[in-house]
Design an enzyme around this catalytic site. Sequence first.
Site, short mmCIF file in Angstrom:
data_model
loop_
_atom_site.label_atom_id
_atom_site.label_comp_id
_atom_site.label_asym_id
_atom_site.label_seq_id
_atom_site.Cartn_x
_atom_site.Cartn_y
_atom_site.Cartn_z
CE1 TYR A 152 -4.28 -1.31 -0.26
CE2 TYR A 152 -3.18 -3.13 0.85
CZ TYR A 152 -4.24 -2.64 0.12
OH TYR A 152 -5.27 -3.47 -0.25
CG HIS B 36 -14.41 -1.33 -2.88
ND1 HIS B 36 -14.16 -1.90 -4.11
CD2 HIS B 36 -15.52 -1.95 -2.41
CE1 HIS B 36 -15.08 -2.81 -4.38
NE2 HIS B 36 -15.93 -2.85 -3.37
C1 BJW Z 1 -10.69 0.41 -18.74
C2 BJW Z 1 -9.58 1.11 -19.20
C3 BJW Z 1 -9.81 2.41 -19.71
C4 BJW Z 1 -8.91 -0.83 -18.48
N1 BJW Z 1 -11.06 2.90 -19.71
N2 BJW Z 1 -11.90 0.93 -18.77
C5 BJW Z 1 -21.59 -12.60 -4.36
C6 BJW Z 1 -21.13 -13.55 -5.24
C7 BJW Z 1 -19.82 -13.98 -5.19
C8 BJW Z 1 -18.93 -13.47 -4.25
C9 BJW Z 1 -19.37 -12.52 -3.36
C10 BJW Z 1 -20.69 -12.10 -3.42
N3 BJW Z 1 -20.85 -11.16 -2.45
C11 BJW Z 1 -19.69 -10.99 -1.79
C12 BJW Z 1 -18.77 -11.80 -2.33
C13 BJW Z 1 -17.37 -11.94 -1.86
C14 BJW Z 1 -16.45 -10.87 -2.37
C15 BJW Z 1 -16.41 -10.94 -3.90
O1 BJW Z 1 -16.96 -10.13 -4.60
N4 BJW Z 1 -15.67 -11.89 -4.45
C16 BJW Z 1 -15.54 -12.02 -5.92
C17 BJW Z 1 -14.07 -11.94 -6.31
C18 BJW Z 1 -16.20 -13.27 -6.38
N5 BJW Z 1 -16.83 -9.54 -1.92
C19 BJW Z 1 -16.51 -9.07 -0.70
O2 BJW Z 1 -15.88 -9.74 0.11
C20 BJW Z 1 -16.95 -7.66 -0.36
N6 BJW Z 1 -17.55 -7.61 0.93
C21 BJW Z 1 -18.75 -8.13 1.18
O3 BJW Z 1 -19.40 -8.69 0.32
O4 BJW Z 1 -19.18 -7.93 2.48
C22 BJW Z 1 -20.30 -8.69 2.93
C23 BJW Z 1 -19.74 -9.96 3.52
C24 BJW Z 1 -18.91 -9.85 4.58
C25 BJW Z 1 -18.41 -11.02 5.17
C26 BJW Z 1 -18.73 -12.26 4.60
C27 BJW Z 1 -19.54 -12.32 3.49
C28 BJW Z 1 -20.06 -11.16 2.93
C29 BJW Z 1 -15.75 -6.71 -0.27
C30 BJW Z 1 -15.10 -6.48 -1.59
C31 BJW Z 1 -13.88 -5.59 -1.40
C32 BJW Z 1 -13.07 -5.41 -2.67
N7 BJW Z 1 -11.84 -4.77 -2.37
C33 BJW Z 1 -10.91 -4.48 -3.46
C34 BJW Z 1 -9.57 -4.06 -2.84
C35 BJW Z 1 -9.66 -2.63 -2.29
C36 BJW Z 1 -8.41 -2.23 -1.64
C37 BJW Z 1 -7.27 -2.00 -2.60
O5 BJW Z 1 -7.37 -1.11 -3.47
O6 BJW Z 1 -6.28 -2.70 -2.49
O7 BJW Z 1 -11.44 -3.46 -4.30
S1 BJW Z 1 -10.69 -5.85 -4.58
C38 BJW Z 1 -10.47 -4.86 -6.02
O8 BJW Z 1 -11.51 -5.20 -6.96
C39 BJW Z 1 -10.72 -3.41 -5.56
C40 BJW Z 1 -11.60 -2.89 -6.67
O9 BJW Z 1 -12.33 -1.78 -6.21
C41 BJW Z 1 -12.42 -4.11 -7.01
C42 BJW Z 1 -13.06 -4.05 -8.37
O10 BJW Z 1 -12.08 -4.02 -9.38
P1 BJW Z 1 -12.29 -3.12 -10.66
O11 BJW Z 1 -12.33 -1.70 -10.28
O12 BJW Z 1 -13.41 -3.64 -11.43
O13 BJW Z 1 -10.89 -3.34 -11.42
P2 BJW Z 1 -10.45 -4.53 -12.41
O14 BJW Z 1 -8.97 -4.49 -12.49
O15 BJW Z 1 -11.07 -5.80 -12.03
O16 BJW Z 1 -11.07 -4.12 -13.81
C43 BJW Z 1 -10.61 -2.98 -14.50
C44 BJW Z 1 -11.49 -2.80 -15.74
O17 BJW Z 1 -11.11 -1.60 -16.37
C45 BJW Z 1 -11.37 -3.92 -16.78
O18 BJW Z 1 -12.67 -4.36 -17.15
C46 BJW Z 1 -10.69 -3.24 -17.97
O19 BJW Z 1 -11.11 -3.74 -19.23
C47 BJW Z 1 -11.13 -1.82 -17.78
N8 BJW Z 1 -10.23 -0.80 -18.36
N9 BJW Z 1 -8.47 0.31 -19.12
C48 BJW Z 1 -12.07 2.15 -19.28
N10 BJW Z 1 -8.76 3.17 -20.21
#
Ligand code: BJW
Length: 251
Positions: free
Chosen positions: A73, A125
């Site tokens: 971080y 987030h």
């Molecule tokens: C461009 C571009 C350009 C490139 N122009 N575009 C339901 C189903 C399944 C699983 C779950 C569910 N509910 C909950 C879960 C579990 C889990 C989860 O989602 N898991 C999945 C992986 C399956 N979720 C959680 O745990 C969440 N909490 C929760 O649900 O609490 C309730 C609970 C609690 C206890 C038990 C059970 C439930 C919390 C999620 C927290 C996510 N945190 C992160 C890290 C943040 C800290 C850090 O920065 O280090 O957040 S993970 C990471 O992914 C970060 C992002 O915000 C997040 C999303 O990523 P994002 O922004 O979409 O980025 P990328 O890289 O994935 O995509 C980039 C995109 O940009 C691509 O599509 C490119 O094509 C595009 N792109 N250039 C436009 N120029």
Amino acid sequence: MAANEPLLPLLERVAELLRGAERIACLTGAGVSAESGVPTFRGVGGLWEGRRPETLATPEAFASDPEEVWRFYLWRRRLLLACKPNPGHCALARLERQKPGFTLITQNVDGLHLQAGSRRVLAVHGDIWIDRCTRCGREARSTGEDLETIPRCGACGALARPGVVWFGEMLPTDVWTQAERAAASCDVMLVVGTSSLVYPAASLADVARAGGATIAEINPEATPVTSQADVAISSPSGQALPAIVDGLGTS
Ligand code: BJW
Ligand code: ZN
């Protein structure tokens, strides 16, 4: 603008949708900051390329090796100091000023939307610049002056952690409630620069659709939202968003 030429009808369609909308919600992800030099998470060149994010961005990873997690971080904070908002962030700030019913929901922790001039940002987030005490919960904003030392609490001296939401953690309740409300009541939802793989943020497009909203996605790659979207613009957001917002003033 030349790069956008084949997309002009789609860009105009989104401008038209926004023109006629009273309530607009926009969900952004890491892609919106890619053109500022901030790495995305997944995919080629992403922060987590070849790794399983679920085993890195978790409270368990921090508990087992806080120094390693902080190194990651602090490195990202140093990188962010060299980044500034791009035309996509600036276009969304302009859209907020033009449309009173606009709500910006971001998964990004980088603060670039605020730097671009967006005033109301629902950061579901968290914020990478916040240090939160692991003992008393006190929060402090990093000044960015010392990005080598692991932060400790100014009140009780305990180890701090970054103020971001890791996997398995709840999203900030108040912020999430407002985000869900904005999605449920919007006429148009823009889904920009997110892989739409992380929940519950990814569910906001479904919430919006269930409420009758039109969905427009901007992303150079296909995502789970693409086939459900009413309009899908395959383009970098730093090009598409300014073109759309520029087109709002014309009919
Ligand atoms: C461009 C571009 C350009 C490139 N122009 N575009 C339901 C189903 C399944 C699983 C779950 C569910 N509910 C909950 C879960 C579990 C889990 C989860 O989602 N898991 C999945 C992986 C399956 N979720 C959680 O745990 C969440 N909490 C929760 O649900 O609490 C309730 C609970 C609690 C206890 C038990 C059970 C439930 C919390 C999620 C927290 C996510 N945190 C992160 C890290 C943040 C800290 C850090 O920065 O280090 O957040 S993970 C990471 O992914 C970060 C992002 O915000 C997040 C999303 O990523 P994002 O922004 O979409 O980025 P990328 O890289 O994935 O995509 C980039 C995109 O940009 C691509 O599509 C490119 O094509 C595009 N792109 N250039 C436009 N120029
Ligand atoms: Zn403390």
